[in-house]
Design a protein around this motif. Structure first.
Motif, short mmCIF file in Angstrom:
data_model
loop_
_atom_site.label_atom_id
_atom_site.label_comp_id
_atom_site.label_asym_id
_atom_site.label_seq_id
_atom_site.Cartn_x
_atom_site.Cartn_y
_atom_site.Cartn_z
N HIS A 17 0.85 -1.20 0.00
CA HIS A 17 0.00 0.00 0.00
C HIS A 17 0.88 1.25 0.00
CE1 HIS A 17 -2.62 -3.12 1.67
NE2 HIS A 17 -3.59 -2.45 1.08
N HIS A 18 0.44 2.25 -0.74
CA HIS A 18 1.16 3.52 -0.80
C HIS A 18 0.14 4.66 -0.77
CE1 HIS A 18 4.08 6.52 -1.79
NE2 HIS A 18 3.45 6.83 -2.90
N GLU A 19 0.33 5.60 0.13
CA GLU A 19 -0.59 6.73 0.25
C GLU A 19 -0.03 7.96 -0.45
OE1 GLU A 19 -3.06 7.75 3.90
OE2 GLU A 19 -1.51 9.30 3.96
N ALA A 45 3.09 4.39 -7.36
CA ALA A 45 2.94 3.25 -6.45
C ALA A 45 3.59 2.00 -7.03
CB ALA A 45 1.45 3.00 -6.18
N ARG A 48 7.30 2.20 -6.48
CA ARG A 48 7.60 1.96 -5.06
C ARG A 48 7.41 0.48 -4.71
NH1 ARG A 48 7.94 6.93 -2.16
NH2 ARG A 48 7.45 8.68 -3.53
N THR A 84 -5.08 5.94 -1.29
CA THR A 84 -4.17 4.83 -1.05
C THR A 84 -4.23 3.91 -2.25
OG1 THR A 84 -4.51 4.98 1.33
CG2 THR A 84 -3.59 2.92 0.49
#
Length: 140
Positions: A17-19, A45, A48, A84
């Motif tokens: 998960h990436h916000e 994302a 990442r 997210t």
């Protein structure tokens, strides 16, 4: 177009998960996050994810190419609430990988995305996808 399988919209099932906090510049005239900006969020994302999964180390001296990118907009996305992006590998082939992403805002799915990528060497030839990505595959 039919909505994706509801099981694919459950972000809690995804291993990464990436916000992202939207900027005012990310908005369209209706004060929604711009569609092109959403594609950039998913790209961020995904990169990442490559780092977190160890895939980036495998890419040393290689390039990744997006073969296909599909975004399905499910709900409006508003400023200034963060979004997210949940990422998972859906399928690993010999030389291609399919990733899926579900973007949520306030725990509501707003975008579903499927992206197929390949890794290529300096001559443009595709290379094998490493098995290390199998542990990042979405499980039933």
């Amino acid at each position: 177009m039919a909505k994706p399988d509801p099981a694919l919209l459950d972000a809690s099932r995804y291993p990464f998960h990436h916000e992202i906090v939207p900027r005012f510049a990310d908005l369209d005239l209706n004060r929604h996050i711009n569609n092109v900006t959403m594609a950039a969020y998913i790209e961020d994302a995904r990169v990442r994810f490559y780092e977190a999964s160890g895939y980036r180390k495998h890419l040393t001296g290689l390039s990744t190419m997006v073969v296909s990118l599909n975004l399905e907009y499910l709900n409006q996305t508003h400023y200034p609430d963060p979004v997210t992006i949940a990422c998972a590998v859906e399928r690993v082939g010999r030389t291609s990988m399919t990733m899926i992403h579900v973007v949520t805002q306030n725990e509501v799915p707003v975008v579903f995305s499927r992206c197929v990528t390949v890794a290529v060497d300096a001559s443009g030839q595709t290379v094998a996808i490493p098995e290390l990505l199998n542990e990042w595959t979405l499980r039933p």
